[in-house]
Design a protein around this motif. Structure first.
Motif, PDB file in Angstrom:
ATOM      1  N   GLY A 100      53.578   3.729  -6.137  1.00  0.00           N
ATOM      2  CA  GLY A 100      54.313   2.505  -5.834  1.00  0.00           C
ATOM      3  C   GLY A 100      55.464   2.266  -6.783  1.00  0.00           C
ATOM      4  N   VAL A 101      55.286   2.615  -8.063  1.00  0.00           N
ATOM      5  CA  VAL A 101      56.370   2.490  -9.039  1.00  0.00           C
ATOM      6  C   VAL A 101      57.514   3.428  -8.662  1.00  0.00           C
ATOM      7  CG1 VAL A 101      57.026   2.860 -11.452  1.00  0.00           C
ATOM      8  CG2 VAL A 101      54.835   1.767 -10.904  1.00  0.00           C
ATOM      9  N   VAL A 102      57.167   4.662  -8.288  1.00  0.00           N
ATOM     10  CA  VAL A 102      58.192   5.613  -7.854  1.00  0.00           C
ATOM     11  C   VAL A 102      58.902   5.079  -6.614  1.00  0.00           C
ATOM     12  CG1 VAL A 102      58.627   7.947  -6.994  1.00  0.00           C
ATOM     13  CG2 VAL A 102      56.962   7.588  -8.819  1.00  0.00           C
ATOM     14  N   TYR A 103      58.130   4.546  -5.688  1.00  0.00           N
ATOM     15  CA  TYR A 103      58.724   4.063  -4.438  1.00  0.00           C
ATOM     16  C   TYR A 103      59.707   2.930  -4.677  1.00  0.00           C
ATOM     17  CZ  TYR A 103      59.241   2.252   0.260  1.00  0.00           C
ATOM     18  OH  TYR A 103      59.792   1.805   1.454  1.00  0.00           O
ATOM     19  N   LEU A 104      59.376   2.001  -5.577  1.00  0.00           N
ATOM     20  CA  LEU A 104      60.307   0.889  -5.820  1.00  0.00           C
ATOM     21  C   LEU A 104      61.633   1.394  -6.394  1.00  0.00           C
ATOM     22  CD1 LEU A 104      61.021  -0.482  -8.838  1.00  0.00           C
ATOM     23  CD2 LEU A 104      58.545  -0.794  -8.882  1.00  0.00           C
ATOM     24  N   CYS A 105      61.605   2.537  -7.078  1.00  0.00           N
ATOM     25  CA  CYS A 105      62.833   3.120  -7.615  1.00  0.00           C
ATOM     26  C   CYS A 105      63.694   3.760  -6.531  1.00  0.00           C
ATOM     27  CB  CYS A 105      62.507   4.176  -8.675  1.00  0.00           C
ATOM     28  SG  CYS A 105      61.810   3.510 -10.206  1.00  0.00           S
ATOM     29  N   LEU A 106      63.142   3.948  -5.344  1.00  0.00           N
ATOM     30  CA  LEU A 106      63.855   4.663  -4.282  1.00  0.00           C
ATOM     31  C   LEU A 106      64.451   3.753  -3.216  1.00  0.00           C
ATOM     32  CD1 LEU A 106      61.271   7.557  -3.687  1.00  0.00           C
ATOM     33  CD2 LEU A 106      63.053   7.377  -5.436  1.00  0.00           C
ATOM     34  N   VAL A 107      64.090   2.480  -3.203  1.00  0.00           N
ATOM     35  CA  VAL A 107      64.560   1.587  -2.143  1.00  0.00           C
ATOM     36  C   VAL A 107      65.951   1.050  -2.475  1.00  0.00           C
ATOM     37  CG1 VAL A 107      62.199   0.943  -1.531  1.00  0.00           C
ATOM     38  CG2 VAL A 107      63.483  -0.460  -3.137  1.00  0.00           C
ATOM     39  N   PRO A 108      66.692   0.592  -1.482  1.00  0.00           N
ATOM     40  CA  PRO A 108      68.057   0.088  -1.725  1.00  0.00           C
ATOM     41  C   PRO A 108      68.071  -1.257  -2.424  1.00  0.00           C
ATOM     42  CG  PRO A 108      67.452  -0.210   0.577  1.00  0.00           C
ATOM     43  CD  PRO A 108      66.356   0.606  -0.038  1.00  0.00           C
ATOM     44  N   SER A 109      69.267  -1.702  -2.751  1.00  0.00           N
ATOM     45  CA  SER A 109      69.462  -2.994  -3.397  1.00  0.00           C
ATOM     46  C   SER A 109      69.236  -4.132  -2.398  1.00  0.00           C
ATOM     47  CB  SER A 109      70.888  -3.077  -3.957  1.00  0.00           C
ATOM     48  OG  SER A 109      71.145  -4.359  -4.481  1.00  0.00           O
ATOM     49  N   THR A 110      68.901  -5.298  -2.932  1.00  0.00           N
ATOM     50  CA  THR A 110      68.864  -6.483  -2.086  1.00  0.00           C
ATOM     51  C   THR A 110      70.284  -6.848  -1.653  1.00  0.00           C
ATOM     52  OG1 THR A 110      69.100  -7.974  -3.966  1.00  0.00           O
ATOM     53  CG2 THR A 110      66.864  -7.399  -3.318  1.00  0.00           C
ATOM     54  N   VAL A 111      70.378  -7.641  -0.616  1.00  0.00           N
ATOM     55  CA  VAL A 111      71.699  -8.085  -0.164  1.00  0.00           C
ATOM     56  C   VAL A 111      71.914  -9.548  -0.545  1.00  0.00           C
ATOM     57  CG1 VAL A 111      73.227  -8.422   1.807  1.00  0.00           C
ATOM     58  CG2 VAL A 111      71.755  -6.419   1.723  1.00  0.00           C
ATOM     59  N   ASN A 112      71.108 -10.428   0.046  1.00  0.00           N
ATOM     60  CA  ASN A 112      71.379 -11.858  -0.124  1.00  0.00           C
ATOM     61  C   ASN A 112      71.257 -12.329  -1.572  1.00  0.00           C
ATOM     62  OD1 ASN A 112      68.596 -11.206   0.801  1.00  0.00           O
ATOM     63  ND2 ASN A 112      68.185 -13.311   0.262  1.00  0.00           N
ATOM     64  N   SER A 113      70.160 -11.982  -2.270  1.00  0.00           N
ATOM     65  CA  SER A 113      69.997 -12.496  -3.632  1.00  0.00           C
ATOM     66  C   SER A 113      70.995 -11.854  -4.597  1.00  0.00           C
ATOM     67  CB  SER A 113      68.566 -12.282  -4.129  1.00  0.00           C
ATOM     68  OG  SER A 113      68.203 -10.913  -4.092  1.00  0.00           O
ATOM     69  N   THR A 267      70.817  -3.434 -10.155  1.00  0.00           N
ATOM     70  CA  THR A 267      69.455  -3.512 -10.680  1.00  0.00           C
ATOM     71  C   THR A 267      68.449  -4.070  -9.687  1.00  0.00           C
ATOM     72  OG1 THR A 267      69.876  -5.711 -11.615  1.00  0.00           O
ATOM     73  CG2 THR A 267      70.296  -3.822 -13.034  1.00  0.00           C
ATOM     74  N   LYS A 268      68.907  -4.659  -8.599  1.00  0.00           N
ATOM     75  CA  LYS A 268      67.993  -5.299  -7.662  1.00  0.00           C
ATOM     76  C   LYS A 268      67.362  -4.276  -6.708  1.00  0.00           C
ATOM     77  CE  LYS A 268      67.790  -9.232  -7.548  1.00  0.00           C
ATOM     78  NZ  LYS A 268      68.716 -10.096  -6.798  1.00  0.00           N
ATOM     79  N   LYS A 269      66.159  -4.554  -6.265  1.00  0.00           N
ATOM     80  CA  LYS A 269      65.458  -3.709  -5.304  1.00  0.00           C
ATOM     81  C   LYS A 269      64.969  -4.570  -4.141  1.00  0.00           C
ATOM     82  CE  LYS A 269      65.911   0.315  -7.135  1.00  0.00           C
ATOM     83  NZ  LYS A 269      66.590   1.402  -6.402  1.00  0.00           N
ATOM     84  N   SER A 270      65.190  -4.086  -2.932  1.00  0.00           N
ATOM     85  CA  SER A 270      64.983  -4.893  -1.733  1.00  0.00           C
ATOM     86  C   SER A 270      63.561  -4.792  -1.194  1.00  0.00           C
ATOM     87  CB  SER A 270      65.979  -4.468  -0.648  1.00  0.00           C
ATOM     88  OG  SER A 270      65.716  -5.155   0.552  1.00  0.00           O
ATOM     89  N   LEU A 271      62.854  -5.909  -1.227  1.00  0.00           N
ATOM     90  CA  LEU A 271      61.539  -5.977  -0.585  1.00  0.00           C
ATOM     91  C   LEU A 271      61.693  -5.970   0.930  1.00  0.00           C
ATOM     92  CD1 LEU A 271      58.500  -6.347  -1.211  1.00  0.00           C
ATOM     93  CD2 LEU A 271      58.859  -8.805  -1.028  1.00  0.00           C
ATOM     94  N   ALA A 272      62.751  -6.610   1.423  1.00  0.00           N
ATOM     95  CA  ALA A 272      62.973  -6.694   2.874  1.00  0.00           C
ATOM     96  C   ALA A 272      63.187  -5.319   3.487  1.00  0.00           C
ATOM     97  CB  ALA A 272      64.168  -7.592   3.166  1.00  0.00           C
ATOM     98  N   SER A 273      63.871  -4.432   2.774  1.00  0.00           N
ATOM     99  CA  SER A 273      64.075  -3.067   3.272  1.00  0.00           C
ATOM    100  C   SER A 273      62.900  -2.165   2.923  1.00  0.00           C
ATOM    101  CB  SER A 273      65.355  -2.472   2.691  1.00  0.00           C
ATOM    102  OG  SER A 273      66.488  -3.181   3.124  1.00  0.00           O
ATOM    103  N   GLY A 274      62.322  -2.380   1.732  1.00  0.00           N
ATOM    104  CA  GLY A 274      61.250  -1.504   1.269  1.00  0.00           C
ATOM    105  C   GLY A 274      59.989  -1.587   2.097  1.00  0.00           C
TER     106      GLY A 274
END
Length: 322
Positions: A100-113, A267-274
């Motif tokens: 899961g730590v590796v996966y969070l490093c692979l997802v795109p940036s957030t947009v709105n926040s 630096t942001k990581k997108s939960l909505a995309s992830g």
């Protein structure tokens, strides 16, 4: 009371949203309705962004290719490299949580926040809109490829292209409509009171994301100490990457507005995309544990970036003498 007055309202909104989600999470039909409210709120936010900005400012944002390139490299090259450097932690966290730590490093940036924080901090909002949107679009292809390269999903599938539709309907179309009415609503959208709406949207995003996690029972999957370990790791990651992106922006001689956009978009990581990408590429039984670090990281980044954006905003409003 004096202490509360010194705390920025955005920090209080984020903490209040976290507590509300823990005490009264939106479940079932309420959660589905909240998703709709969240989508509408984001669309209105980007309409206001479009109304605030002149056409000249937007065009300048589109042309800033150096900014967009740096943010994409941070998101899809530097972060995956960080995940490789963290490999020794697998023995402490276990293979499931570390994946899961590796996966969070692979997802795109957030947009709105990312864009909200850039706006609050007085950064390059047009550049942030383009860069964050480009990150999400690129993530539709790059995140699955990186997952196949660095992780080993036992089941894989085609990545949903609904992300592209969501970006168009929630972000691009409202922004363009706002641009069309800039002449009439520009001053209204730029007013101090209307800009408070940015902070309310952040609170809504926090509440929605944490409610989803609680509704899925994600926090019951791991023990307290494992959760504390993930929390500590994500705090170090967010703070560390904020310093790295600040240093990188200065090294490459970006101006203040671009440096702020690099920090918040990079630096942001997108939960909505992830979440949807994980649900497509991994078996349903493993998705909850896999996205837990991303959920924790998402909350940590919102709290820390809320404080940092507010600090930058105050610095812009009250520049140092001399």
């Amino acid at each position: 009371m004096r202490l509360l007055k010194k705390i920025d309202p955005l920090i209080l909104i984020v903490i209040g949203s976290l507590l509300l989600a823990v005490i009264i999470p939106a479940r079932g039909a309420a959660g589905e309705m909240l998703d709709v409210v969240n989508a509408v709120a984001i669309a209105v936010l980007f309409f206001l962004y479009g109304a605030r900005l002149s056409a000249a400012e937007t065009i300048a944002g589109l042309k800033n290719w150096r900014l967009h390139g740096v943010i994409l490299l941070i998101t899809f090259a530097l972060y995956p490299l960080v995940s490789l450097l963290l490999q020794p932690l697998e023995a402490l966290l276990g293979s499931g949580l570390f994946a899961g730590v590796v996966y969070l490093c692979l997802v795109p940036s957030t947009v709105n926040s990312s864009i909200v924080f850039t706006s609050i901090a007085g950064g390059n909002v047009p550049g942030a809109i383009v860069a964050a949107s480009a990150s999400n679009i690129a993530g539709v292809l790059l995140t699955p490829l990186l997952v196949l390269l660095l992780l080993d999903p036992t089941e894989s599938g085609e990545v949903r292209l609904g992300t592209l539709r969501d970006i168009a309907l929630q972000l691009l179309v409202p922004f363009v409509l706002g641009q069309l009415v800039h002449r009439w609503l520009g001053n209204f959208a730029s007013s101090k009171h209307v800009k408070q709406y940015d902070r309310l949207v952040i609170g809504l995003v926090v509440y929605t994301a944490l409610s989803r996690g609680i509704d899925q029972g994600i926090f019951g999957i791991v023990g307290v100490w494992e959760l504390v370990g993930i929390l500590a790791l994500t705090v170090v990651m967010v703070v560390g990457m904020l310093f790295v992106t600040l240093w990188l922006g200065r090294l490459l001689r970006f101006d203040r507005g671009d440096r702020i956009a690099i920090q918040f978009c990079g630096t942001k990581k997108s939960l909505a995309s992830g979440l949807p990408i994980a649900s497509v590429m991994f078996p349903a039984a493993s998705v909850g544990l896999l996205v837990l670090p991303l959920i924790v990281y998402h909350q940590v980044q919102l709290i820390i970036c809320s404080w940092l954006a507010s600090r930058y905003g105050r610095e812009q409003e009250q520049p140092a003498e001399g």
